[in-house]
Design an enzyme around this catalytic site. Sequence first.
Site, PDB file in Angstrom:
ATOM      1  N   GLU A   1     -97.283  61.546  35.413  1.00  0.00           N
ATOM      2  CA  GLU A   1     -96.145  61.492  34.660  1.00  0.00           C
ATOM      3  C   GLU A   1     -95.426  62.819  34.825  1.00  0.00           C
ATOM      4  O   GLU A   1     -96.192  63.809  34.501  1.00  0.00           O
ATOM      5  CB  GLU A   1     -95.962  60.930  33.324  1.00  0.00           C
TER       6      GLU A   1
ATOM      7  N   LYS B   1     -89.655  53.814  33.168  1.00  0.00           N
ATOM      8  CA  LYS B   1     -90.525  53.760  32.049  1.00  0.00           C
ATOM      9  C   LYS B   1     -89.837  52.690  31.218  1.00  0.00           C
ATOM     10  O   LYS B   1     -88.837  53.073  30.449  1.00  0.00           O
ATOM     11  CB  LYS B   1     -90.837  54.831  31.471  1.00  0.00           C
TER      12      LYS B   1
ATOM     13  N   CYS C   1     -97.662  56.098  31.287  1.00  0.00           N
ATOM     14  CA  CYS C   1     -97.991  56.747  29.751  1.00  0.00           C
ATOM     15  C   CYS C   1     -98.022  55.776  28.678  1.00  0.00           C
ATOM     16  O   CYS C   1     -98.865  54.599  28.512  1.00  0.00           O
ATOM     17  CB  CYS C   1     -97.343  57.732  29.583  1.00  0.00           C
TER      18      CYS C   1
END
Length: 261
Positions: free
Chosen positions: A40, A107, A143
Amino acid sequence: MRVALGQIGSTADPAANLLLVEKEVARAAAAGAQLLVLPEATMCRFGVPLRPVAEPLDGPWATRVRELAADAGLTVVAGMFTPAADGRVHNTVIVAGPGGPLGHYDKIHLYDAFGQRESDTVAPGTEPLTVDVAGVRVGVATCYDIRFPGLFTELAWRGALVTVVPASWGAGPGKRDQWTLLARARALDSTSFVVACGQADPGEAVSGPAPTGVGGSLVVSPLGEVRARLGPAPDFTAVDLDLREVSRARETIPVLANRVT
């Protein structure tokens, strides 16, 4: 499938970070990898304003990543930032294949935790993503997504045998242990391989509360076994995945088939 993990330490300079991408792509190609997973925020580390560096998917940064993937003949997964309509950015993962772009993922679960407020500057995505890499269905998460098992089981329901997780994990007491535990748990939840690549630990080079990485990238089997793990520093590894393990795991522990909706 042979996968590579390029655990880099991104800087605040997207152009300099493209040089890191170029190096990792060359290492992955030399290792015979079909898939390279980068962290990321590969485009630019956290801890600096993101809107000024954000670019559209057809901008120069993503275009260069696609060129590198095409020239090397492999698929590259890398985190970047794209403009959002409301003035924020999207925390985006691009998947660039040897034949062109395979997709992108914004995300979904934003890091509004441990005193951080990612949603102040980042707009959430809404759609999960799976892509075909060398004939293998691969899911994508980012993440903080790793704390949400439903996303991983959904990706498995969509056919993913492998889920990649680019990350820039926040430091703190017990946080690296949580990262490892969560990767193993999500592999068990989805009976899939989890390939989780984080930003290297910047140490004293970067100060402040932003989640700039702890290292600890790892590959986990569908039964939760750690097959490879890196330390805190910048590093690289390549791992062969026997995808027959997925079908065997799903026969032995049919949690997907037994799921009650």
